[in-house]
Design a protein around this motif. Structure first.
Motif, short mmCIF file in Angstrom:
data_model
loop_
_atom_site.label_atom_id
_atom_site.label_comp_id
_atom_site.label_asym_id
_atom_site.label_seq_id
_atom_site.Cartn_x
_atom_site.Cartn_y
_atom_site.Cartn_z
N LEU A 68 -28.22 47.02 20.95
CA LEU A 68 -28.53 47.81 22.13
C LEU A 68 -28.33 47.01 23.41
N VAL A 69 -28.26 45.69 23.28
CA VAL A 69 -27.97 44.82 24.43
C VAL A 69 -26.93 43.79 24.01
N ARG A 70 -26.24 43.24 25.01
CA ARG A 70 -25.27 42.17 24.80
C ARG A 70 -25.83 40.89 25.41
N HIS A 71 -25.41 39.76 24.85
CA HIS A 71 -25.93 38.49 25.34
C HIS A 71 -24.82 37.44 25.39
N GLU A 72 -24.71 36.83 26.53
CA GLU A 72 -23.84 35.66 26.71
C GLU A 72 -24.65 34.70 27.57
N GLU A 73 -25.11 33.65 26.97
CA GLU A 73 -26.04 32.71 27.59
C GLU A 73 -25.68 32.43 29.04
N PRO A 74 -26.56 32.58 29.98
CA PRO A 74 -27.97 32.97 29.88
C PRO A 74 -28.21 34.45 30.19
N TYR A 75 -27.14 35.26 30.20
CA TYR A 75 -27.24 36.63 30.70
C TYR A 75 -27.35 37.68 29.60
N TRP A 76 -28.04 38.76 29.95
CA TRP A 76 -28.21 39.91 29.06
C TRP A 76 -27.74 41.16 29.80
N ALA A 77 -27.10 42.07 29.07
CA ALA A 77 -26.62 43.32 29.66
C ALA A 77 -26.80 44.44 28.64
N ILE A 78 -26.70 45.66 29.12
CA ILE A 78 -26.81 46.82 28.23
C ILE A 78 -25.67 46.75 27.21
N GLY A 79 -25.92 47.21 26.01
CA GLY A 79 -24.91 47.21 24.96
C GLY A 79 -23.87 48.29 25.18
N ASP A 80 -22.85 48.26 24.35
CA ASP A 80 -21.76 49.22 24.46
C ASP A 80 -21.96 50.43 23.56
N ASP A 81 -23.03 50.46 22.81
CA ASP A 81 -23.27 51.50 21.82
C ASP A 81 -23.46 52.87 22.48
N ASP A 82 -22.78 53.89 21.97
CA ASP A 82 -22.88 55.25 22.51
C ASP A 82 -24.29 55.83 22.37
N ARG A 83 -25.06 55.32 21.41
CA ARG A 83 -26.42 55.83 21.22
C ARG A 83 -27.26 55.62 22.47
N ILE A 84 -27.02 54.52 23.17
CA ILE A 84 -27.81 54.21 24.36
C ILE A 84 -27.58 55.26 25.43
N ALA A 85 -26.33 55.56 25.70
CA ALA A 85 -26.02 56.53 26.74
C ALA A 85 -26.55 57.91 26.36
N ALA A 86 -26.40 58.30 25.11
CA ALA A 86 -26.89 59.60 24.67
C ALA A 86 -28.41 59.67 24.76
N TYR A 87 -29.07 58.62 24.33
CA TYR A 87 -30.53 58.57 24.36
C TYR A 87 -31.05 58.63 25.80
N GLU A 88 -30.47 57.82 26.65
CA GLU A 88 -30.90 57.77 28.05
C GLU A 88 -30.62 59.09 28.75
N ALA A 89 -29.45 59.68 28.49
CA ALA A 89 -29.11 60.96 29.12
C ALA A 89 -30.08 62.05 28.69
N THR A 90 -30.45 62.04 27.42
CA THR A 90 -31.42 63.02 26.92
C THR A 90 -32.76 62.84 27.61
N LEU A 91 -33.23 61.60 27.70
CA LEU A 91 -34.52 61.35 28.35
C LEU A 91 -34.50 61.74 29.82
N GLN A 92 -33.39 61.44 30.50
CA GLN A 92 -33.29 61.80 31.92
C GLN A 92 -33.26 63.32 32.09
N SER A 93 -32.56 64.01 31.20
CA SER A 93 -32.51 65.47 31.27
C SER A 93 -33.89 66.08 31.04
N LEU A 94 -34.60 65.56 30.05
CA LEU A 94 -35.94 66.08 29.78
C LEU A 94 -36.89 65.79 30.94
N ALA A 95 -36.76 64.62 31.53
CA ALA A 95 -37.62 64.29 32.68
C ALA A 95 -37.32 65.23 33.84
#
Length: 136
Positions: A68-95
């Motif tokens: 769900l996240v990517r890591h390249e020392e010392p930095y962290w970023a959101i992952g490339d997985d499509d589940r993240i975008a779908a999950y976040e979009a669903t939560l934002q729509s419901l909110a």
């Protein structure tokens, strides 16, 4: 209350990639999702989210296990997985719906009808494991 351990582990494994609302994992994912092209140090994530720095590192480690996240020392970023975008979009729509309609729009709806199909998630995970094994 005692539980059947095998069933508990299977259920926990199938749900672990969907962080609970208000959890550190959800807060970190939401923050990183808002900045998809940017990498942050754990200290920067702690400052931006208000999560204690001692909790950020272990949470990022768990999120990385699920890609769900990517890591390249010392930095962290959101992952490339499509589940993240779908999950976040669903939560934002419901909110948004909740903000606009509150209980008026959802009062008579059985929300259980919209639950995640755990069998489908388990099948997806199995296919993913098989694909990773084939790649090795």
């Amino acid at each position: 209350m005692p539980v059947r351990f095998d069933e508990y582990v299977e259920q926990a494994d199938s749900l672990e990639w969907t962080p609970k609302p208000e959890s550190n994992a959800r807060t970190i994912l939401s923050f990183l999702f808002e900045h998809p092209e940017t990498g942050f140090t754990p200290s920067e994530i702690a400052t931006a989210t208000g999560i204690p720095e001692g909790s950020v590192g272990p949470t990022l480690g768990r999120l990385r296990e699920f890609d769900l996240v990517r890591h390249e020392e010392p930095y962290w970023a959101i992952g490339d997985d499509d589940r993240i975008a779908a999950y976040e979009a669903t939560l934002q729509s419901l909110a948004t719906l909740d903000d606009q309609y509150g209980d008026e729009g959802w009062g008579t709806v059985d929300r259980r009808e919209y639950e995640v199909d755990e069998d489908a998630v388990a099948e997806w995970r199995e296919r993913r494991r098989e694909a990773e094994t084939d790649e090795e």
